[in-house]
Motif scaffolding. Structure first.
Motif, PDB file in Angstrom:
ATOM      1  N   VAL A 108       0.861  -1.190   0.000  1.00  0.00           N
ATOM      2  CA  VAL A 108       0.000   0.000   0.000  1.00  0.00           C
ATOM      3  C   VAL A 108       0.895   1.237   0.000  1.00  0.00           C
ATOM      4  N   VAL A 109       0.653   2.134  -0.938  1.00  0.00           N
ATOM      5  CA  VAL A 109       1.349   3.432  -0.929  1.00  0.00           C
ATOM      6  C   VAL A 109       0.416   4.425  -0.245  1.00  0.00           C
ATOM      7  N   ASN A 110       0.728   4.697   0.988  1.00  0.00           N
ATOM      8  CA  ASN A 110      -0.155   5.459   1.862  1.00  0.00           C
ATOM      9  C   ASN A 110       0.289   6.922   1.856  1.00  0.00           C
ATOM     10  N   ILE A 111      -0.482   7.764   1.205  1.00  0.00           N
ATOM     11  CA  ILE A 111      -0.084   9.167   1.044  1.00  0.00           C
ATOM     12  C   ILE A 111      -0.899  10.020   2.015  1.00  0.00           C
ATOM     13  N   ALA A 116       4.316   5.317  11.738  1.00  0.00           N
ATOM     14  CA  ALA A 116       5.323   4.295  12.016  1.00  0.00           C
ATOM     15  C   ALA A 116       4.725   3.041  12.638  1.00  0.00           C
ATOM     16  N   THR A 117       3.547   3.164  13.241  1.00  0.00           N
ATOM     17  CA  THR A 117       2.960   1.982  13.880  1.00  0.00           C
ATOM     18  C   THR A 117       2.476   0.950  12.862  1.00  0.00           C
ATOM     19  N   VAL A 118       2.303   1.344  11.610  1.00  0.00           N
ATOM     20  CA  VAL A 118       1.805   0.409  10.592  1.00  0.00           C
ATOM     21  C   VAL A 118       2.696   0.308   9.358  1.00  0.00           C
ATOM     22  N   SER A 119       3.699   1.161   9.253  1.00  0.00           N
ATOM     23  CA  SER A 119       4.457   1.281   8.008  1.00  0.00           C
ATOM     24  C   SER A 119       5.852   0.709   8.157  1.00  0.00           C
ATOM     25  N   SER A 120       6.334   0.087   7.092  1.00  0.00           N
ATOM     26  CA  SER A 120       7.727  -0.351   7.094  1.00  0.00           C
ATOM     27  C   SER A 120       8.641   0.792   6.660  1.00  0.00           C
ATOM     28  N   ALA A 153       6.744  -0.195  -0.802  1.00  0.00           N
ATOM     29  CA  ALA A 153       5.486  -0.932  -0.654  1.00  0.00           C
ATOM     30  C   ALA A 153       5.590  -2.311  -1.295  1.00  0.00           C
ATOM     31  N   LEU A 154       6.270  -2.361  -2.425  1.00  0.00           N
ATOM     32  CA  LEU A 154       6.424  -3.638  -3.118  1.00  0.00           C
ATOM     33  C   LEU A 154       7.444  -4.536  -2.442  1.00  0.00           C
ATOM     34  N   GLY A 155       8.126  -3.988  -1.452  1.00  0.00           N
ATOM     35  CA  GLY A 155       9.106  -4.801  -0.758  1.00  0.00           C
ATOM     36  C   GLY A 155      10.421  -4.896  -1.491  1.00  0.00           C
ATOM     37  N   ALA A 156      10.578  -4.093  -2.530  1.00  0.00           N
ATOM     38  CA  ALA A 156      11.842  -4.140  -3.254  1.00  0.00           C
ATOM     39  C   ALA A 156      12.910  -3.338  -2.547  1.00  0.00           C
ATOM     40  N   GLY A 157      12.525  -2.636  -1.499  1.00  0.00           N
ATOM     41  CA  GLY A 157      13.502  -1.805  -0.806  1.00  0.00           C
ATOM     42  C   GLY A 157      13.650  -0.482  -1.523  1.00  0.00           C
ATOM     43  N   GLY A 213       5.343  -7.478   0.567  1.00  0.00           N
ATOM     44  CA  GLY A 213       4.645  -6.212   0.487  1.00  0.00           C
ATOM     45  C   GLY A 213       4.462  -5.587   1.857  1.00  0.00           C
ATOM     46  N   ALA A 214       4.333  -4.268   1.851  1.00  0.00           N
ATOM     47  CA  ALA A 214       4.260  -3.536   3.113  1.00  0.00           C
ATOM     48  C   ALA A 214       3.536  -2.223   2.874  1.00  0.00           C
ATOM     49  N   VAL A 215       3.201  -1.568   3.971  1.00  0.00           N
ATOM     50  CA  VAL A 215       2.645  -0.229   3.906  1.00  0.00           C
ATOM     51  C   VAL A 215       3.809   0.758   3.924  1.00  0.00           C
TER      52      VAL A 215
END
Lengths: 532, 532
Positions: free
Chosen positions: B93-96, B120-124, B146-150, B164-166
């Motif tokens: 998720v790209v959380n803007i 920060a409580t939900v986002s990597s 978000a894609l986990g590619a770093g 995947g991550a927020v």
């Protein structure tokens, strides 16, 4: 007696006897204990934002705090926006969040999250008892922290006597089910501090001096005694008196000296403060715009104006300071109040932004509690329309996080069951916490909600122009539009157990508003506003 | 081109072309820019929890992320619970989140709060661009994170290829309205890593060895190819295969090898794992109970069982690992699939916990997306009832923060417009994000929602017994009861623009479910479940 009962009894011993709850597994011990402690009133809310908003509304009317009961980090998250509003309104709230048992924390089970970090964004005080023996003392400290009296072991003495705040007590489940200790006694309440005479004298010299001066008043200065003192100062010296656009609690109506709210827009404030050389903050913060706009200042006080602070924070007795200031500048205790007009005759016409508030103003009952989340629809109309209504209290949207109105109405009605609550509610904002209507129905609360249905996020339509975003097309407009499909608030209310009607004209609104006030329990009126 | 357009174009250049939005003043530049970038689909949600849940549902089906657009700290707060669910589901998720202009931050205006801490409580990954020149690169980095590619400058190479991550990008308003730079190009996508052969060999020896072994599979192992491999292993070796109770996405139905979900309760898991000596985690986490209970272990694996990990995290290709493991233990590519039963004849009777899911299973259309927030009502009934339905995908409540179902259905329907979405939704949870129905109506999404109305927080009734809370009285029961007043979900749906019906019998549910699936656009069926 288990830890949950220690918690519950300590709340009761500290005069907290209402709990707005949306519990989960980790809070079941507290729920089960309610039957053994019938003095605690548990009020079920179907969403945590309702629970936190209700706690805010309760304390604004009751003075002392209610408790919440929220389920873990996601439950707290759902309640954060209305805790933000409570923080901004300086409302005391004892925010109780259940957590996993200490033995379970390391397993990182599905609902695990950083509760402490989320709580810190809205709370002046966050603590989790470490052992069963800590539950009682920490609960008592949470109540004290919410009241602004400072925890007993608070290392910062300056916190003593500060204003109300959100205190968050995080209770691991194993402390709830472990054997409890005796409850902790009532904390001594710290009195509000008084402003020194020398500060009164400085401001007395300003308001009686040659340069135009204004007072910006907030907090207890907006009580009847504070407003009377302000009116005496104004009468004796010509000093202008203002309050914030949407204060936490304001006394208003016939027999109450009036005060002018600052406008929401910078242009309006500029006109109000034009020519003023000195602005004295009396329990108020320096006024700033809610948002930044390209090339415009965020500070609302014009260049060349000097800002003074008579009451540095809400830990001081604002009404006392105003009364002493009034005594210093005039011995005259009386102020002429405008003779209330007879209720205006409202011509029967389609409901519009310009006329709905007049209907409310004409029919507002004595000692109403008016919850104002009308936003755009009430911005310029509500205060003048209700100035001559019977005396009432207005609870405003201090923190600007929308979705406060319906829950605050729940809490206010529970704090003041003998008073009618009138909730003036913007349509878009209503949807954030719409299930508050169900709690109003279950608790048979005397709340009359008027939904101001303009089928849009009207405030954002104005903002879209103001931020200089350039030409606006249909894709942008669609994101501010609440039609397609139209929302039927009478169906939503009925579905949640609240009788509802729809008004399209001033006559229909008047008839339905009177009928709702005359019947017990909650009612909702959907006011269909015609666009110009 | 301003900063908002740089942001928007960079999202498009990085294959993010849907934005679930609940904007405010600080996001108006982004809103205005939508008309100049028509490739971006802006979807209005009337509450932020709908926007974040929709982004979760979208990415579970689309594979790549959608963006959200949230308004300041309170807007983020309202979206946190469903971001928690996305985090637990490993959904990109790209959380803007819009923020006040940098020039405005120090004024502590009403909506100011600590966005970074809450995010920060939900986002990597949390970042706010410092200058206009950072907007493009930071937006591209947010998509990559978000894609986990770093992120490209991520100092930790181990993040490359994680799941995947927020990722949260906080955008101050003045960067949106400042002149922008060119957009930033598409980030290279990092491929999933593969498990080394030596690890496959170790597990091959286990599953072919003498001691009873089970696989616990999650992630892409629950795709059709992963399940086929698991079935080959099971057929060749007798190894048992399990998945989590409610996985993020699971392929199921006729033609798909079945897998047994672990039970929600520890007792059920104990029976399932009884006698197993080795549990191999294949993209799954070690199973733990959702909550702690007095005197019971939180870890679900019994003493004496050895836990192994074949796929250490979701950055590895789980289906590939399973296929190679299957190849190692058997050359046989075929597995016998049960011949689907003819659709069962459901006797016409009152709807109950035991029969509603059979109606759904009998009538589920081909390639349905089943959103499962049925909780108590589906816990033991849904999986068997749909095992022989036409092949479908199931999206589950990984993070256990309720209020996910209706929003996830929105996102899934937008990601897969050609597929019917069936949302099986518990009543209490539905109220958290009920306005998702309005977005379903506005976007004319093919979602059929079945509300499982048992008029209670049924799971908590069970929990109240399980936590050993002692005797339970009426005050406690009232806090778990959703009657008094009963909630009319057909009225709620109608009020939000979704046609709705009510079913009291299996025949009514069957008739209404078929009719809803046959007609375009969203529908809601309120299934009135009789208590036993």
């Amino acid at each position: 007696m288990n830890g949950a009962e220690t918690l519950l009894q300590t709340l009761l011993d500290n005069d907290v006897n209402v709990c707005f709850a949306n519990p989960g597994t980790s809070e079941m011990q507290f729920v089960a204990a309610l039957d053994r402690h019938p003095a605690m009133r548990g009020v079920l809310c179907l969403f945590e934002g309702v629970a936190t908003g209700a706690a805010d509304g309760y304390a604004r009317m009751a003075g002392g705090p209610a408790a919440t009961l929220l389920h873990l980090g996601p439950g707290l998250a759902n309640g954060l926006a209305n805790l933000h509003n409570a923080r901004r309104a300086r409302t005391p709230v004892v925010n109780i969040v259940g957590d996993h048992a200490y033995t379970h924390k390391d397993l990182d089970s599905p609902l695990e999250s950083d509760i402490d970090a989320a709580a810190a964004t809205v709370s002046s005080w966050v603590r989790r008892p470490a052992t069963p023996a800590d539950v009682g003392p920490d609960t008592a400290a949470a109540v004290a922290a919410a009241l602004g009296a400072g925890a007993p072991d608070d290392p910062d003495p300056s916190r003593t006597g500060t204003s109300g705040a959100v205190s968050t007590l995080i209770v691991p489940a194993d402390l709830s089910w472990s054997p409890g200790t005796s409850s902790s006694p009532r904390h001594a309440r710290h009195a509000l501090r008084t402003v020194p005479d020398s500060d009164i004298d400085v401001v007395a010299a300003l308001v009686t001096g040659p340069e135009p001066t204004a007072l910006l008043i907030d907090g207890t200065g907006l009580s009847e005694s504070g407003l009377l003192a302000a009116a005496r100062i104004r009468k004796a010296t010509g000093t202008l008196v203002f309050c914030p656009t949407w204060p936490a609690r304001l006394r208003r109506g016939a027999g109450v000296p009036s005060i002018e709210p600052l406008g929401y827009r910078a242009e309006a404030v500029g006109r109000q403060l034009s020519g003023i050389k000195h602005l004295v903050l009396v329990g108020a913060r320096e006024p700033v715009t809610s948002f930044a706009y390209p090339g415009r200042p965020g500070i609302l006080t014009p260049p060349g104006m000097t800002v003074h602070s008579l009451v540095p924070d809400a830990g001081f007795d604002v009404a006392d300071a105003l009364t002493r200031l009034a005594d210093a500048v005039t011995p005259d205790l009386a102020v002429p109040l405008p003779v209330p007009d007879a209720p205006p005759r409202i011509p029967n016409e389609s409901l519009r932004t310009e006329n709905w508030a007049q209907v409310i103003g004409a029919l507002l009952p004595q000692e109403a509690i008016v919850v104002d989340e009308a936003i755009t629809e009430g911005m310029n109309t509500l205060a003048p329309a209700t100035a001559n209504s019977p005396a009432h209290d207005v609870l405003g949207l201090v923190g600007l996080a929308i979705g406060q109105g319906l829950p605050v109405a729940v809490g206010a009605a529970i704090a003041s069951p003998e008073r009618p609550v009138v909730c003036l509610q913007a349509d878009g904002s209503a949807l954030y916490t719409i299930s508050a209507l169900w709690t109003q129905a279950r608790e048979a609360l005397n709340v009359t909600t008027v939904i101001l249905n303009n089928r849009s996020y009207a405030i954002l339509r104005a903002e879209l122009d103001r931020v200089g975003a350039g030409e606006v097309g249909p894709a942008a407009r669609a994101l501010l539009d609440l039609s397609r499909p139209d929302i039927d608030f009478t169906a939503l209310a009925t579905g949640l157990g609240v009788p509802a009607t729809r008004a399209r004209s001033t006559a229909e609104l008047a008839e339905q508003f009177s009928a709702a006030l005359a019947a017990p329990g909650p009612h909702l009126i959907e006011a269909m506003l015609q666009s110009d």
